[in-house]
Design an enzyme around this catalytic site. Structure first.
Site, PDB file in Angstrom:
ATOM      1  N   LEU A   1     -47.417   6.064   4.927  1.00  0.00           N
ATOM      2  CA  LEU A   1     -47.157   7.028   5.988  1.00  0.00           C
ATOM      3  C   LEU A   1     -45.810   7.722   5.846  1.00  0.00           C
ATOM      4  CD1 LEU A   1     -48.467   4.975   9.045  1.00  0.00           C
ATOM      5  CD2 LEU A   1     -49.607   6.863   7.896  1.00  0.00           C
ATOM      6  N   ARG A   2     -45.116   7.454   4.740  1.00  0.00           N
ATOM      7  CA  ARG A   2     -43.816   8.105   4.574  1.00  0.00           C
ATOM      8  C   ARG A   2     -43.955   9.615   4.511  1.00  0.00           C
ATOM      9  NH1 ARG A   2     -42.347   3.863   0.693  1.00  0.00           N
ATOM     10  NH2 ARG A   2     -40.993   2.378   1.739  1.00  0.00           N
ATOM     11  N   GLY A   3     -45.013  10.104   3.884  1.00  0.00           N
ATOM     12  CA  GLY A   3     -45.223  11.543   3.794  1.00  0.00           C
ATOM     13  C   GLY A   3     -45.353  12.187   5.159  1.00  0.00           C
TER      14      GLY A   3
END
Length: 426
Positions: free
Chosen positions: A364-366
């Site tokens: 979920l970093r993006g």
């Protein structure tokens, strides 16, 4: 992508005059502000990882001694003198072109939680020059005077253990304003120099942990710059991965453990022809900027002439860009103040996540970085609401380095991300 000169003209006042006077005056007592915090205040209730402050006192039967504390106090007092004697830095406003790289750097200064920038491009395209020119634009932050970790007097998550203990005891903290620090990590640095070292002999004979902080301690709440990061030794890459993941640096040696905060903006640059980065480290960079060689002949001539002027008389050259630098600094300060009030519609959040999901971006970093970068860009433009245009500008830089599945594959140029963006947002 639009150049940085067209990113809005909003402005806001700098920190209150009582802080400005403290940073510009001498180091006498009236210029150092004090803050007394008790254990009942909010800063003692929340620490990194949910560990209460009271738990830190039982970490070891040995007291902790930092041999760099007194040295750090002297360094802070002589900071002005060292700046005057330092070699001149090429002005950020004087850099021609490379708008994508400059925008990514500015967004990270506005919101450090974006997670840094990875800059890849041809040799001689001004990557290192641009990063180092950022020093003049870095804002001031409040730090505890004499603390080697640049501890925040108000945020327990970036406080050193000694400062926390002083907060528990209700001691007054001497606070000063200092510019965000930029630390260069040389390729040939040893692990002890990066992480810090422990004096085992002193620990065994005197019963104290004598710790000499390293570069990670110095970079806390600042910028850690690694030039030619793709050539960095694997053992140092592992150290950076660990610190970037946890925000803390832990030195383990002979049964003795010392930890300190190490939250920094990680900026790396390199030439893709010399090798690619490990995917684990590449994912730690919030944004990715690609730099190409300027092809326009007239623009190349302008760059050569500007560089020649700087080499001939750096001080005079810097003076010609003083007004532009001041305007850009004011714009950054205004954006940092506005950032907390910037909003993004739920519909736009859902579409950002759809783009990430359909591109098969792992984790979920993006999603997180894309939201943060869009908000930072809106703040830089002086707006309190994120637009579709803001997202279109930053999302290729936030996602294209996260698409790789095979270490042998090259990083996508951003076309795939752009196509998917217009498909979802249309």
């Amino acid at each position: 992508m639009a150049s940085t000169t067209s990113l809005g003209t909003s402005s806001i006042a700098f920190l209150p005059s009582r802080y400005l006077s403290s940073s510009s005056s001498s180091s006498s007592n009236p210029s150092i502000h004090t803050l007394s915090l008790t254990s009942g205040q909010s800063c003692s209730r929340k620490l990194y990882g949910g560990i209460g402050i009271n738990g830190t006192k039982g970490r070891s039967r040995f007291p902790v001694v930092n041999v760099a504390t007194e040295v750090n106090s002297v360094e802070q007092q002589l900071n002005t003198i060292s700046k005057e004697s330092a070699r001149p830095v090429y002005p950020f406003a004087a850099i021609v072109g490379q708008d994508e790289m400059k925008l990514c750097l500015l967004l990270n200064v506005i919101d450090p939680k974006i997670g840094g920038v990875m800059i890849m491009g041809d040799r001689g395209t001004g990557k290192s020059t641009t990063v180092r020119s950022l020093v003049d634009l870095l804002p001031e932050i409040k730090v505890v005077f004499g603390d080697p970790y640049n501890s925040d007097p108000e945020d327990p998550e970036v406080m050193g253990i000694e400062v926390r203990d002083r907060v528990i005891k209700g001691e007054q903290l001497s606070i000063v304003l200092t510019k965000i620090n930029m630390v260069d990590l040389p390729l040939g640095a040893t692990e002890d120099r990066v992480c810090g070292t422990i004096d085992i002999e002193k620990a065994l004979t005197e019963g104290v942990k004598a710790f000499e902080p390293g570069l990670l301690a110095k970079a806390n709440r600042g910028i850690l710059y690694v030039d030619e990061v793709n050539l960095l030794d694997d053992h140092l890459v592992d150290v950076l991965l660990d610190s970037a993941a946890s925000g803390w640096n832990t030195v383990e040696r002979e049964g003795i453990s010392i930890s300190h905060p190490a939250r920094f903006i990680l900026i790396g640059s390199g030439n893709p022809e010399e090798g690619e980065l490990r995917p684990q480290l590449l994912d730690r960079f919030g944004m990715h900027a690609q730099v190409g060689t300027v092809r326009d002949a007239e623009l190349r001539v302008k760059i050569v002439e500007e560089r020649a002027r700087f080499d001939k008389n750096p001080k005079e050259f810097r003076e010609t860009y003083k007004a532009e630098q001041a305007k850009l600094t004011e714009q950054i300060t205004a954006a940092r103040s506005l950032l907390s009030s910037v909003q993004i519609d739920q519909d736009l959040k859902v579409k950002i996540s759809r783009v990430c999901a359909e591109l098969n971006v792992d984790g979920l970093r993006g999603d997180i970085v894309s939201n943060r970068a869009a908000k930072a860009l809106a703040a830089l433009k002086g707006r309190d609401k994120v637009s579709t245009e803001d997202i279109a500008t930053v999302i290729p830089n936030c996602l294209r380095h996260r698409l790789r599945k095979d270490p042998l594959e090259s990083i996508d140029s951003g076309l795939l991300v752009t196509e998917k963006f217009y498909e979802v947002f249309s």
